[in-house]
Write a protein that holds these residues in place. Structure first.
Motif, PDB file in Angstrom:
ATOM      1  N   GLY A 323       0.824  -1.217   0.000  1.00 22.36           N
ATOM      2  CA  GLY A 323       0.000   0.000   0.000  1.00 22.36           C
ATOM      3  C   GLY A 323       0.849   1.254   0.000  1.00 22.36           C
ATOM      4  N   VAL A 324       1.936   1.226   0.761  1.00 26.20           N
ATOM      5  CA  VAL A 324       2.842   2.375   0.812  1.00 26.20           C
ATOM      6  C   VAL A 324       3.464   2.601  -0.570  1.00 26.20           C
ATOM      7  CG1 VAL A 324       4.986   3.245   1.853  1.00 26.20           C
ATOM      8  CG2 VAL A 324       3.339   1.980   3.257  1.00 26.20           C
ATOM      9  N   ALA A 325       3.889   1.499  -1.211  1.00 21.94           N
ATOM     10  CA  ALA A 325       4.522   1.618  -2.533  1.00 21.94           C
ATOM     11  C   ALA A 325       3.520   2.109  -3.576  1.00 21.94           C
ATOM     12  CB  ALA A 325       5.106   0.266  -2.953  1.00 21.94           C
ATOM     13  N   PHE A 326       2.278   1.623  -3.493  1.00 19.98           N
ATOM     14  CA  PHE A 326       1.250   2.075  -4.445  1.00 19.98           C
ATOM     15  C   PHE A 326       1.019   3.581  -4.293  1.00 19.98           C
ATOM     16  CE2 PHE A 326      -3.289   2.888  -5.403  1.00 19.98           C
ATOM     17  CZ  PHE A 326      -3.226   2.652  -6.760  1.00 19.98           C
ATOM     18  N   HIS A 327       0.841   4.010  -3.047  1.00 16.11           N
ATOM     19  CA  HIS A 327       0.600   5.433  -2.794  1.00 16.11           C
ATOM     20  C   HIS A 327       1.795   6.279  -3.255  1.00 16.11           C
ATOM     21  CE1 HIS A 327       0.799   9.024  -0.095  1.00 16.11           C
ATOM     22  NE2 HIS A 327      -0.404   9.169  -0.622  1.00 16.11           N
ATOM     23  N   SER A 328       3.010   5.793  -2.973  1.00 14.09           N
ATOM     24  CA  SER A 328       4.204   6.537  -3.359  1.00 14.09           C
ATOM     25  C   SER A 328       4.274   6.696  -4.884  1.00 14.09           C
ATOM     26  CB  SER A 328       5.434   5.802  -2.827  1.00 14.09           C
ATOM     27  OG  SER A 328       6.598   6.395  -3.342  1.00 14.09           O
ATOM     28  N   MET A 329       3.999   5.598  -5.614  1.00  8.17           N
ATOM     29  CA  MET A 329       4.038   5.664  -7.079  1.00  8.17           C
ATOM     30  C   MET A 329       2.973   6.643  -7.594  1.00  8.17           C
ATOM     31  SD  MET A 329       2.185   4.496  -9.830  1.00  8.17           S
ATOM     32  CE  MET A 329       1.126   3.273  -9.087  1.00  8.17           C
ATOM     33  N   MET A 330       1.791   6.607  -7.014  1.00  7.70           N
ATOM     34  CA  MET A 330       0.708   7.491  -7.492  1.00  7.70           C
ATOM     35  C   MET A 330       1.027   8.961  -7.227  1.00  7.70           C
ATOM     36  SD  MET A 330      -1.635   5.715  -9.014  1.00  7.70           S
ATOM     37  CE  MET A 330      -3.084   6.783  -9.087  1.00  7.70           C
ATOM     38  N   THR A 331       1.922   9.235  -6.277  1.00  7.74           N
ATOM     39  CA  THR A 331       2.240  10.622  -5.936  1.00  7.74           C
ATOM     40  C   THR A 331       3.673  10.999  -6.334  1.00  7.74           C
ATOM     41  OG1 THR A 331       2.669   9.822  -3.687  1.00  7.74           O
ATOM     42  CG2 THR A 331       0.541  10.847  -4.076  1.00  7.74           C
ATOM     43  N   GLY A 332       4.280  10.211  -7.218  1.00  7.24           N
ATOM     44  CA  GLY A 332       5.563  10.623  -7.801  1.00  7.24           C
ATOM     45  C   GLY A 332       6.794  10.222  -7.008  1.00  7.24           C
ATOM     46  N   GLY A 333       6.669   9.292  -6.069  1.00  7.72           N
ATOM     47  CA  GLY A 333       7.828   8.862  -5.274  1.00  7.72           C
ATOM     48  C   GLY A 333       8.812   7.987  -6.040  1.00  7.72           C
ATOM     49  N   ASN A 334       8.429   7.529  -7.212  1.00  4.92           N
ATOM     50  CA  ASN A 334       9.287   6.605  -7.979  1.00  4.92           C
ATOM     51  C   ASN A 334      10.053   7.319  -9.088  1.00  4.92           C
ATOM     52  OD1 ASN A 334       6.626   6.970  -9.181  1.00  4.92           O
ATOM     53  ND2 ASN A 334       7.249   5.487 -10.717  1.00  4.92           N
ATOM     54  N   ILE A 335      11.283   6.803  -9.345  1.00  4.22           N
ATOM     55  CA  ILE A 335      11.964   7.090 -10.617  1.00  4.22           C
ATOM     56  C   ILE A 335      12.060   5.744 -11.313  1.00  4.22           C
ATOM     57  CG2 ILE A 335      14.057   7.872 -11.780  1.00  4.22           C
ATOM     58  CD1 ILE A 335      14.586   9.832  -9.736  1.00  4.22           C
ATOM     59  N   GLY A 336      11.598   5.674 -12.554  1.00  9.20           N
ATOM     60  CA  GLY A 336      11.530   4.383 -13.240  1.00  9.20           C
ATOM     61  C   GLY A 336      10.417   3.544 -12.649  1.00  9.20           C
ATOM     62  N   LYS A 337      10.495   2.240 -12.879  1.00  9.14           N
ATOM     63  CA  LYS A 337       9.410   1.333 -12.493  1.00  9.14           C
ATOM     64  C   LYS A 337       9.389   1.098 -10.972  1.00  9.14           C
ATOM     65  CE  LYS A 337       6.320  -1.825 -12.474  1.00  9.14           C
ATOM     66  NZ  LYS A 337       4.960  -1.303 -12.275  1.00  9.14           N
ATOM     67  N   GLN A 338       8.236   1.277 -10.349  1.00 13.89           N
ATOM     68  CA  GLN A 338       8.070   0.949  -8.930  1.00 13.89           C
ATOM     69  C   GLN A 338       7.816  -0.547  -8.782  1.00 13.89           C
ATOM     70  OE1 GLN A 338       7.971   3.147  -5.925  1.00 13.89           O
ATOM     71  NE2 GLN A 338       8.333   1.079  -5.141  1.00 13.89           N
ATOM     72  N   ILE A 339       8.701  -1.186  -8.022  1.00 16.55           N
ATOM     73  CA  ILE A 339       8.657  -2.633  -7.793  1.00 16.55           C
ATOM     74  C   ILE A 339       8.547  -2.868  -6.289  1.00 16.55           C
ATOM     75  CG2 ILE A 339      10.170  -4.698  -7.851  1.00 16.55           C
ATOM     76  CD1 ILE A 339       9.341  -4.015 -10.622  1.00 16.55           C
ATOM     77  N   VAL A 340       7.922  -3.959  -5.884  1.00 17.67           N
ATOM     78  CA  VAL A 340       8.015  -4.374  -4.482  1.00 17.67           C
ATOM     79  C   VAL A 340       8.639  -5.769  -4.456  1.00 17.67           C
ATOM     80  CG1 VAL A 340       6.842  -4.695  -2.281  1.00 17.67           C
ATOM     81  CG2 VAL A 340       5.956  -3.025  -3.934  1.00 17.67           C
ATOM     82  N   LYS A 341       9.749  -5.871  -3.724  1.00 16.35           N
ATOM     83  CA  LYS A 341      10.423  -7.164  -3.585  1.00 16.35           C
ATOM     84  C   LYS A 341       9.799  -7.901  -2.398  1.00 16.35           C
ATOM     85  CE  LYS A 341      14.891  -9.283  -3.042  1.00 16.35           C
ATOM     86  NZ  LYS A 341      16.309  -9.134  -2.807  1.00 16.35           N
ATOM     87  N   ILE A 342       9.337  -9.121  -2.663  1.00 17.65           N
ATOM     88  CA  ILE A 342       8.638  -9.868  -1.623  1.00 17.65           C
ATOM     89  C   ILE A 342       9.533 -10.925  -0.987  1.00 17.65           C
ATOM     90  CG2 ILE A 342       6.575 -11.281  -1.128  1.00 17.65           C
ATOM     91  CD1 ILE A 342       5.964  -8.364  -2.030  1.00 17.65           C
ATOM     92  N   SER A 343      10.362 -11.586  -1.803  1.00 15.37           N
ATOM     93  CA  SER A 343      11.309 -12.556  -1.224  1.00 15.37           C
ATOM     94  C   SER A 343      12.532 -12.673  -2.132  1.00 15.37           C
ATOM     95  CB  SER A 343      10.640 -13.922  -1.041  1.00 15.37           C
ATOM     96  OG  SER A 343      10.388 -14.521  -2.299  1.00 15.37           O
ATOM     97  N   ASP A 344      13.608 -13.283  -1.608  1.00 21.35           N
ATOM     98  CA  ASP A 344      14.863 -13.413  -2.376  1.00 21.35           C
ATOM     99  C   ASP A 344      14.767 -14.508  -3.420  1.00 21.35           C
ATOM    100  OD1 ASP A 344      16.509 -11.430  -1.310  1.00 21.35           O
ATOM    101  OD2 ASP A 344      16.804 -12.654   0.499  1.00 21.35           O
TER     102      ASP A 344
END
Ligand code: NDP
Length: 344
Positions: A323-344
């Motif tokens: 949710g934090v990453a989604f909100h950040s992307m919608m408000t310009g927090g990303n440069i390039g593609k916003q990804i969320v890493k879930i596991s190694d």
């Protein structure tokens, strides 16, 4: 195991991290014939998901996320065990409808196998440069851009420092535009576009006079406009366009928190510019070109491997931060593609 569900939200308004809730649950790993047990590696957050948070998504190809049910989107993972003939332990797999879960058991028919060599092992690129956003940039330009090499065309890209925008600018240049100018929301992003991604110029729409800046960067006017944002930014670009130009109507993110139909109507003055200059403004939907995905992904892979497309990513960590990453992307927090890493 953990999964993310959707809470309630008004159709008019900004989505916030609190619209999502993380829950623990027990996943049975007993497989039926045809089923596959997967571990999630990377999840994608994308602007279209804002539409899925409304009861009426405004488009016929998107279903709303149901309240209190696990949400889904683009994901990449690894097969832990399989009772489906096409998949074995260790395979890299993807789906457009990957549930936001750390692990899942699903029908193998819902998965596609991926070749990690296409991305030199950077598996998250399958959600960006060598995935849906890369295809959107490539096919948007090839289908609707009418770019002809050697004809000295100027392309403007809005949302230029995001996933689709950063690829669109670079592909515009590779396909033969002589000037590519980006519009984005910070000076730092502008600097990255010019110094790292080879844009001819970049404009921060949050400061100063956008029209004056566009005139300076596009002295011969604008021939092709890759539009990710809509609203007043697009009105300013279209006002600078040349006779017979093309608008690739990719997205309208500036309007996604409003309860308006898609695509939202343009003001009469912009409509008049489009009409009087014979500018074609075509709505582009990547889902309509599935027959071109395979060749498109190969092309993108070749460019990325050869260093002709530079890939930028912003990576968040952990399913609890979807949710934090989604909100950040919608408000310009990303440069390039916003990804969320879930596991190694
Ligand atoms: P991005 O990586 O570009 O992330 C979204 C960006 O939008 C933010 O980083 C922010 O950058 C910008 N933004 C947010 N609000 C505004 C605003 N009010 N005005 C201007 N810019 C804003 O996302 P994607 O690359 O995934 O998507 C980009 C666009 O492409 C979206 O409109 C999306 O819907 C569309 N799309 C369309 C597809 C199709 O088939 N037609 C497929 C995939 C995506 P900044 O700091 O510059 O404000």
């Amino acid at each position: 195991d953990a999964s993310v569900t959707r809470g309630s939200l008004q159709s008019n308004g900004e989505a916030v991290p609190e619209n999502f809730r993380v829950e623990d649950f027990n996943l049975s790993t007993e497989l039926e014939p045809g089923q596959v047990y997967v571990r999630t590696l990377y999840l994608s957050v994308d602007p279209y998901m804002r539409c899925r948070m409304n009861e009426d998504t405004g488009t016929d190809y998107l279903l709303p996320w149901q309240l209190s049910e696990c949400v889904d989107g683009g994901g990449v993972g690894v097969v832990e065990s399989s009772r489906h003939d096409s998949f074995s332990k260790g395979d890299t797999v993807t789906s457009f409808n990957w549930r936001w879960q750390t692990y899942d058991v699903l029908d193998g028919s819902k998965l596609q196998k991926l070749d990690p060599q296409l991305v030199n092992g950077h598996l998250s690129y399958f959600l960006g440069a060598v995935g849906m956003p890369g295809l959107t940039a490539l096919l948007g330009i090839r289908e609707d851009g009418h770019v002809t090499p050697g004809s000295n065309l100027t392309m403007v890209v809005s949302g230029a420092a995001g996933a689709c925008g950063s690829f669109a600018g670079q592909i515009g240049r590779l396909e033969g535009c002589s000037r590519v100018v980006g519009i984005c929301g910070s000076d730092q992003k502008c600097q990255v576009l010019v110094s790292e991604l080879g844009f001819s110029g970049a404009v921060n729409y949050r400061c100063g006079d956008l029209t004056a800046a566009l005139k300076k960067h596009c002295p011969r006017g604008v021939d092709v406009y890759f539009d990710n944002v809509g609203g007043s930014i697009s009105d300013a670009v279209i006002a600078q366009m040349n006779q017979g130009g093309h608008v690739i109507l990719c997205g309208q993110i500036s309007q996604y928190n409003k309860d308006v139909p898609y695509p939202p109507p343009v003001p009469p003055e912009t409509q008049e510019v489009l009409r009087s200059k014979n500018i074609i403004r075509e709505r582009f939907t990547v889902l309509n070109y599935m027959d071109k995905y395979e060749a498109g992904l190969l092309q993108l892979s070749q460019w990325v491997k050869a260093g002709q497309i530079k890939v930028l990513e912003t990576v968040a960590n952990g399913i609890e931060n979807m949710g934090v990453a989604f909100h950040s992307m919608m408000t310009g927090g990303n440069i390039g593609k916003q990804i969320v890493k879930i596991s190694d």
